[in-house]
Design an enzyme around this catalytic site. Structure first.
Site, PDB file in Angstrom:
ATOM      1  N   GLY B  77     124.009  29.834  71.094  1.00  0.00           N
ATOM      2  CA  GLY B  77     123.087  30.926  71.474  1.00  0.00           C
ATOM      3  C   GLY B  77     123.010  30.844  73.452  1.00  0.00           C
ATOM      4  O   GLY B  77     123.290  31.434  74.332  1.00  0.00           O
ATOM      5  N   ASN B 145     111.495  27.939  74.813  1.00  0.00           N
ATOM      6  CA  ASN B 145     111.827  26.624  73.588  1.00  0.00           C
ATOM      7  C   ASN B 145     110.479  25.168  74.542  1.00  0.00           C
ATOM      8  O   ASN B 145     110.572  24.470  73.445  1.00  0.00           O
ATOM      9  CB  ASN B 145     113.071  26.014  74.022  1.00  0.00           C
ATOM     10  CG  ASN B 145     113.276  26.065  75.807  1.00  0.00           C
ATOM     11  OD1 ASN B 145     113.302  26.382  76.389  1.00  0.00           O
ATOM     12  ND2 ASN B 145     114.491  24.097  76.254  1.00  0.00           N
ATOM     13  N   GLN B 173     114.679  30.892  70.260  1.00  0.00           N
ATOM     14  CA  GLN B 173     113.632  30.373  69.870  1.00  0.00           C
ATOM     15  C   GLN B 173     112.503  31.647  68.974  1.00  0.00           C
ATOM     16  O   GLN B 173     111.541  31.191  69.088  1.00  0.00           O
ATOM     17  CB  GLN B 173     112.210  29.624  70.834  1.00  0.00           C
ATOM     18  CG  GLN B 173     113.086  29.010  71.435  1.00  0.00           C
ATOM     19  CD  GLN B 173     113.351  27.494  70.916  1.00  0.00           C
ATOM     20  OE1 GLN B 173     112.167  27.651  70.075  1.00  0.00           O
ATOM     21  NE2 GLN B 173     114.555  26.501  71.266  1.00  0.00           N
ATOM     22  N   SER B 193     120.705  32.454  68.064  1.00  0.00           N
ATOM     23  CA  SER B 193     120.893  31.107  67.170  1.00  0.00           C
ATOM     24  C   SER B 193     120.791  31.061  65.782  1.00  0.00           C
ATOM     25  O   SER B 193     119.673  31.108  65.694  1.00  0.00           O
ATOM     26  CB  SER B 193     120.657  30.028  67.867  1.00  0.00           C
ATOM     27  OG  SER B 193     121.715  28.672  67.809  1.00  0.00           O
ATOM     28  N   CYS B 318     112.535  10.877  80.975  1.00  0.00           N
ATOM     29  CA  CYS B 318     113.717  10.406  80.213  1.00  0.00           C
ATOM     30  C   CYS B 318     113.979  11.012  78.933  1.00  0.00           C
ATOM     31  O   CYS B 318     115.435  10.118  78.605  1.00  0.00           O
ATOM     32  CB  CYS B 318     112.304   9.238  79.474  1.00  0.00           C
ATOM     33  SG  CYS B 318     111.940   7.733  80.659  1.00  0.00           S
TER      34      CYS B 318
END
Lengths: 149, 381
Positions: B77, B145, B173, B193, B318
């Site tokens: 994608g 997404n 998505q 995708s 993170c």
């Protein structure tokens, strides 16, 4: 991405909580960056007899906090001040590069708590700690390629 | 020695990738074993591969309601997004597009604001179009997404059509989760995708309407009508053909079942103190929920869930590998500390009620545990 040692400390962190009779408390980091460590020390006759921490942050932040408390518990102030982030990283069997700042934060949290102890004793922490242990004023986020030193 | 003996896997990260369906696996095996010919070869073995690619192209075209000749197979994608965007001069897009869109434009970019419900406003697009006569392209993702919000694509497409500007949508998505019809969506280009809809990784599609300018992206071969050289990923393409047929079949019934599960998760999770849903609840994919928990950090939450065998995702810095939390959550106007504490749950047609129960049982004590060790949690009370 984390070593077993990091995951061990993350899954079962040691010395979590607050110390009601702490005589040195330090807080470093900020919420905007995603990590804050607060360290509580009980110091008697120059020895850290008890230590607790509270941490808002990622797995590495919790693990470095936990291992730091283990490393300074029962030690003298001088020994605790000598704790470097390198030692913290070694004790954890390594940290990913993007997480090294967490070990720096842990070192700073210990120094900030000791600085607070000195202040409460009427002693200028700058005599013993570079920068007076006041790292809470930092507003930039530490991260990759930044040793935050 | 630390050891995670939990062998359970409750997979709630289907927006990241999905498991390959049984029929996809079965359908691609012959093309990995016996039918390994190069589709460009003239002998029987090669032509068998060529026919399989043609059939898959027809399946994709049927799912999108376009002509097979408008379907270009790519490697992902992200590649599809890069291909369609790389030569544009001035592109209008939303500020929370995927990075494969945000970072692919070499020309000028104008960003449309995203509101706290996770949607853009068509009026903003009209205004930006009228103020910038040099705009040659608009791209708006069909569904986000991270928070799953679904944009008013048909309306956006209609505005672009009226303005005479080409419109592309990143539907990575969305395909397989909501009905897609490129004619009704008024879109001239679309990216999708395979691995997001139970196909394999390494296959994408760029739909490009006949007649639009589409310069070659990879040189050195006649594949994909001379525009994307390289021997076809035959097995992956065959898998996509099967996967897209399966995923777009009975989409309403599948979504009704997902909505029931989603409602249950939403109702239970919202009982936890100081939690918020990110993005509109109704205008979003049936498989997606995204929460923020005050006082805790997303990566710690994910790792704790992982210790219980639950796979989910977070928009915390993170986990993004950068210093800032997710640009999607920041675009909604969330403060950094709230964005750091986000959790994305994305289900699939394989998600069971038992898995939902298990997740709902494990989550509250984890949130409580992390809050108990958080120095900023008491401050919130």
């Amino acid at each position: 991405m984390y070593t077993d040692k990091v995951m061990e400390h993350f899954a079962n962190p040691q010395n979590v909580g607050e110390l009601p009779d702490a005589n040195g408390v330090g807080e470093v980091g900020n919420a905007k960056c995603g990590d804050i460590m607060k360290m509580y020390l009980k110091i008697e006759n120059g020895i850290i007899t008890d230590v607790k921490f509270k941490t808002f942050g990622c797995g590495a932040a919790i693990a470095t906090s936990s291992v730091s408390t283990e490393l300074i518990k029962g030690k003298s102030i001088e020994d605790a001040l000598a704790l470097s982030n390198k030692t913290v990283v070694e004790k954890l069997g390594g940290l990913p590069d993007v997480k090294l700042h967490c070990s720096v934060l842990a070192e700073q949290a210990v120094k900030a708590a000791i600085a607070d102890y000195y202040k409460r004793q009427g002693i200028d922490p700058a005599l013993f700690i570079a920068g007076g242990g006041d790292s809470h004023a930092e507003h930039h986020c530490c991260g990759e390629g930044d040793n935050c030193g | 020695m630390w050891n995670n003996n939990n062998n359970k896997t409750i997979y709630l990260d289907n927006a990241a990738t999905t498991k390959v369906s049984d029929s996809v696996l079965e359908g691609i095996m012959p093309y990995l074993q016996n039918e390994y010919g190069n589709p460009s070869s003239l002998y029987k073995l090669g032509q068998s591969g060529s026919r399989a690619v043609t059939k898959a192209r027809e399946s994709v075209a049927a799912a999108l309601n376009c002509a097979p000749a408008e379907v270009y197979f790519t490697g992902s994608g992200s590649e599809s997004n890069n291909w369609i965007l790389h030569d544009k001069n001035h592109v209008i897009m939303s500020e929370f597009e995927h990075h494969a869109v945000l970072h692919s434009v070499r020309g000028k970019t104008s960003l449309l604001p995203v509101y706290d419900n996770g949607l853009i406003k068509v009026e903003d697009l009209e205004k930006t179009l009228s103020e910038n006569k040099d705009v040659d392209f608009v791209t708006i993702m069909t569904a986000n997404n991270e928070i799953g919000t679904i944009q008013p694509i048909s309306d956006i497409g209609a505005v672009c059509k009226k303005a005479g500007v080409l419109f592309h949508t990143d539907a990575v998505q969305a395909v397989g989760n909501i009905p897609i019809d490129v004619q009704k969506m008024n879109t001239g280009a679309l990216s999708l995708s395979a691995h997001k809809l139970h196909g394999t990784k390494g296959v994408g599609v760029l739909y490009a309407k006949k007649g639009i300018k589409l310069p070659p992206f990879i040189y050195g071969g006649a594949q994909e009508r001379g525009r994307r050289a390289g021997t076809e990923n035959v097995a992956g393409i065959v898998g996509l053909g099967i996967a897209i047929e399966e995923a777009t079949r009975d989409i309403e019934a599948k979504n009704a079942a997902l909505l029931k599960k989603r409602e249950r998760i939403y109702n239970e999770v919202m009982k936890i103190e100081k939690v918020r849903l990110n993005g509109d609840l109704s205008k979003r994919l049936a498989n997606n929920l995204n929460f923020s928990f005050e006082g805790i950090e997303g990566e710690a939450l994910l790792l704790q869930l992982d210790l219980k065998g639950i796979a989910a995702s977070s928009g915390s810095a993170c986990t993004s590998g950068s210093l800032d939390p997710s640009h999607v959550l920041l675009a909604l106007g969330l403060p950094h500390e709230i964005a750091h504490g986000s959790l994305r749950i994305s289900m699939s047609r394989y998600t069971t009620d038992d898995e939902v129960d298990y997740f709902l049982k494990e989550l509250p004590p984890i949130v409580e545990k992390l809050r108990a060790m958080s120095p900023i949690w008491n401050n919130n009370e």
